[in-house]
Design a protein around this motif. Structure first.
Motif, PDB file in Angstrom:
ATOM      1  N   SER A  26      34.115  12.088  22.754  1.00  9.97           N
ATOM      2  CA  SER A  26      34.395  11.400  24.410  1.00  9.97           C
ATOM      3  C   SER A  26      34.511   9.958  24.229  1.00  9.97           C
ATOM      4  CB  SER A  26      33.687  11.935  25.604  1.00  9.97           C
ATOM      5  OG  SER A  26      32.529  11.812  25.200  1.00  9.97           O
ATOM      6  N   LEU A  27      34.253   9.165  23.169  1.00 12.62           N
ATOM      7  CA  LEU A  27      34.172   7.901  23.273  1.00 12.62           C
ATOM      8  C   LEU A  27      35.126   7.177  23.790  1.00 12.62           C
ATOM      9  CD1 LEU A  27      32.076   6.599  20.043  1.00 12.62           C
ATOM     10  CD2 LEU A  27      31.453   6.568  22.596  1.00 12.62           C
ATOM     11  N   PRO A  28      36.552   7.538  23.686  1.00 10.03           N
ATOM     12  CA  PRO A  28      37.820   6.812  24.200  1.00 10.03           C
ATOM     13  C   PRO A  28      38.044   7.037  25.687  1.00 10.03           C
ATOM     14  CG  PRO A  28      38.435   8.202  22.170  1.00 10.03           C
ATOM     15  CD  PRO A  28      37.109   8.567  22.387  1.00 10.03           C
ATOM     16  N   ASP A  29      37.194   8.059  26.227  1.00  7.93           N
ATOM     17  CA  ASP A  29      37.149   8.215  27.667  1.00  7.93           C
ATOM     18  C   ASP A  29      36.389   7.245  28.594  1.00  7.93           C
ATOM     19  OD1 ASP A  29      38.553  10.728  26.917  1.00  7.93           O
ATOM     20  OD2 ASP A  29      36.618  11.822  27.480  1.00  7.93           O
ATOM     21  N   TRP A  30      35.454   6.769  27.852  1.00 10.23           N
ATOM     22  CA  TRP A  30      34.811   5.590  28.596  1.00 10.23           C
ATOM     23  C   TRP A  30      34.461   4.204  27.738  1.00 10.23           C
ATOM     24  CZ3 TRP A  30      30.016   4.061  26.462  1.00 10.23           C
ATOM     25  CH2 TRP A  30      29.399   5.044  25.691  1.00 10.23           C
ATOM     26  N   LEU A  31      34.772   4.158  26.585  1.00 11.84           N
ATOM     27  CA  LEU A  31      34.401   2.834  25.811  1.00 11.84           C
ATOM     28  C   LEU A  31      35.747   2.381  25.483  1.00 11.84           C
ATOM     29  CD1 LEU A  31      32.237   1.094  24.595  1.00 11.84           C
ATOM     30  CD2 LEU A  31      32.320   2.660  22.400  1.00 11.84           C
ATOM     31  N   PRO A  32      36.457   1.284  25.964  1.00 14.01           N
ATOM     32  CA  PRO A  32      37.637   0.690  25.710  1.00 14.01           C
ATOM     33  C   PRO A  32      37.879   0.013  24.235  1.00 14.01           C
ATOM     34  CG  PRO A  32      36.604  -0.369  27.742  1.00 14.01           C
ATOM     35  CD  PRO A  32      35.635   0.547  27.188  1.00 14.01           C
TER      36      PRO A  32
END
Length: 138
Positions: A26-32
């Protein structure tokens, strides 16, 4: 071994934070910084593409949904480190307040100082938890 960490308090429940960050992919969901994450090996591996086109491959080492934490290692990256192990932990402070800790230990590559890699990852983790908190602003 050099280490780095960042801690932040977020004014929502730990369950809300874990719902956003608890998926290993899920990194792309919260880390630009991360533009894309593609799972591999049944979700144990993630192939990340950074906003500037870099490639990072990370392997999930531990995952604990009850304590809201996971640890991972880096298998491939542009970073000057080896033996990298990081942990992302979400802890409830109250029903409406959460502490998030992102920390890592690593070995600098030849020609790189402990201080340089500590500064690099302290910046990555600090920027990451601040980006995470920004997802919960009213």
């Amino acid at each position: 071994m050099p280490t780095a960490s960042a801690v932040i308090e977020i004014p929502v429940s730990a369950d809300q934070v874990w719902q956003l960050v608890g998926g290993f992919n899920s990194l792309p969901d919260w880390l630009p910084l991360i533009a894309k994450s593609e799972p591999g090996e049944g979700g144990r591996l993630r192939h990340l593409t950074t906003a500037d086109g870099g490639v990072i491959v990370e392997r999930l080492q531990t995952f604990d949904n009850v304590s809201r934490a996971y640890s991972y290692t880096i298998e491939q990256s542009p970073f000057p480190v080896s033996a990298y192990l990081a942990t992302l932990q979400v802890e409830a402070l109250t029903d409406a307040s959460t502490k998030v800790t992102w920390s890592g230990v690593f070995t600098p590559a030849a020609g790189t100082t402990d201080e340089a890699v500590e500064e690099l990852f302290a910046g990555v983790y600090k920027g990451g938890v601040e980006a995470l908190r920004a997802n919960f602003k009213a």
